[in-house]
Design a protein around this motif. Sequence first.
Motif, PDB file in Angstrom:
ATOM      1  N   VAL A 311       0.833  -1.208   0.000  1.00 18.99           N
ATOM      2  CA  VAL A 311       0.000   0.000   0.000  1.00 18.99           C
ATOM      3  C   VAL A 311       0.866   1.255   0.000  1.00 18.99           C
ATOM      4  N   LEU A 312       1.909   1.269   0.830  1.00 15.81           N
ATOM      5  CA  LEU A 312       2.770   2.441   0.864  1.00 15.81           C
ATOM      6  C   LEU A 312       3.585   2.598  -0.412  1.00 15.81           C
ATOM      7  N   ALA A 313       3.911   1.501  -1.067  1.00 13.27           N
ATOM      8  CA  ALA A 313       4.626   1.603  -2.343  1.00 13.27           C
ATOM      9  C   ALA A 313       3.785   2.342  -3.377  1.00 13.27           C
ATOM     10  N   ILE A 314       2.470   2.102  -3.364  1.00 14.87           N
ATOM     11  CA  ILE A 314       1.579   2.746  -4.333  1.00 14.87           C
ATOM     12  C   ILE A 314       1.623   4.266  -4.205  1.00 14.87           C
ATOM     13  N   GLY A 315       1.777   4.765  -2.983  1.00  7.97           N
ATOM     14  CA  GLY A 315       1.717   6.205  -2.752  1.00  7.97           C
ATOM     15  C   GLY A 315       3.049   6.931  -2.823  1.00  7.97           C
ATOM     16  N   ALA A 324      11.904   0.274  -2.332  1.00  9.05           N
ATOM     17  CA  ALA A 324      12.186  -0.179  -0.969  1.00  9.05           C
ATOM     18  C   ALA A 324      10.924  -0.706  -0.296  1.00  9.05           C
ATOM     19  N   TYR A 325       9.800  -0.013  -0.470  1.00 13.79           N
ATOM     20  CA  TYR A 325       8.551  -0.485   0.138  1.00 13.79           C
ATOM     21  C   TYR A 325       8.063  -1.781  -0.521  1.00 13.79           C
ATOM     22  N   THR A 326       8.325  -1.951  -1.817  1.00 11.82           N
ATOM     23  CA  THR A 326       7.967  -3.231  -2.426  1.00 11.82           C
ATOM     24  C   THR A 326       8.769  -4.362  -1.786  1.00 11.82           C
TER      25      THR A 326
END
Length: 524
Positions: A311-315, A324-326
């Motif tokens: 979810v954070l990677a999307i934003g 990094a979030y992925t």
Amino acid sequence: MEDFPWLSVLIALPLLGALIVGLLPRGGDELVKRVALGVSLVVAVVAGVMASQFDTGGARFQFDETYWWIKQFGVHWAVGVDGVALTLVLLSVVLVPLVILASWNDADRSGGVDVPARRSVKTYFVLILALESMMIGVFAATDVFLFYVFFEAMLIPVYFIIGSYGGAQRSYAAVKFLLYSLFGGLIMLVAVIWLYPLSAKPASEGGLGQGTFLFSELSKLNIDPTTAKWLFVGFFIAFAIKAPMVPVHTWLPDAAGQSPAGALVLIVGVLDKVGTYGMLRFCLELFPGAANWATPVVLTLAVISIIYGAVLAIGQVDLKRLVAYTSISHFGFIVLGIFAMTSQGQSGAALYMVNHGFSTGALFLIVGFMIVRRRSARVDAYGGVQKEAPRLAGMFLVAGLSGLSLPGLAPFVSEFLVLTGTFTRYKVPALIATTGIILAAIYILWMYQRTMGGPPTEKVKGMADLSTREVWAVGPIIALIVVMGFFPQPVLNVINPSVEQTLSRVDKKDPAPTGNVAEIGARP
């Protein structure tokens, strides 16, 4: 060559190379780079020769060496590799020369591309080679105290790489990385030291009669359940920080945003695997009862990491932070597979460690090439790149599709095994984790569309395509992603015997198939 000290030589070669590079005359930056690349290629060749002699049907730990180091405290220089450790050693030695090739000019323009480096080009490549030695050592160590030494020693080159060659906020990112890692390492050190008096107890009290840190001996301990739980927690916290897992993950996006792209490949592609490798090797096998006790909590954290990271990677608006979030999401899958306690889950997790290293490594390298050209890591600094730089866009697409586990690319096999292995024992976590696949498609395809798709914007017009050097740096990784996507069995053949040993240690067997097999077979 059965008695040849393969692993000691592999650990020593990069350090010797770092010393040679450090002694080269000042001002010869091109010579420094060539020598560093040559050393890393020699290490890769030696590792390949060693790996060719690994017997999948032989003893679990091979190429083992055991010598006294600190005899008064039962500490040995003990190294050896099983299938999982061998694949991670090979991952390390394959990525390092490619990183050196891709980072040819990173130290020249570190500090955010235009900000001068605070250290020399020579120092940068010395640190890379030293880091390679530590990475090999941490996966090869079969003495728990020696493992801890390598575990902590890795922090030194990484700290200086981020702090001296990173972006504008490099000092903050380097200190945060160091503090998080030292905190986890300190907790693990307490647990490591605690093992010594437990092993020194007489056999009648569950000990070994002599203090030792050898993994093979410590796995025979009969530890009190309450004590084992505390020891498990001590090791697990250190490994969860290194992995990184939610909620101790926040150092990674900051480190990713400020690190040079090449070094970042090693930090996320290899170093973070020490966390998941440690869970599989030490948490499960030294404290099997405590591992079973902690499984519900760990599975919950793994699922949260999968969804939260995606979810954070999307934003994200910064490309390096996005990747990094992925990785946080992908590490959730790896931990899920480890604690599913099935052969499919753990084999998939071990394979995922390797595949993630290649997939994320390719993404970070290509993002680094983009940043060099546009002087920006922001997503909105790009648009229509595929028209100006088709080779770059094509490799970015393959690397991105591997990040969302497209069938035919390496991560698909490992993610499928993890989810299948988890579903056979824990259906709800597996079903929730599956939503991470949908979220991965969103963040990868959206990232590609915003940066590569559409007509070229004014910002990217005239953008250079990949050079020959850059193609040679990322091309082999793309090739490995494709080959392992279609033919992962040779790697699984190496990994599976070790996984069977781990499952045996935690006293777990794969769940029996449900349903009446005879009745199903009799149906028309």
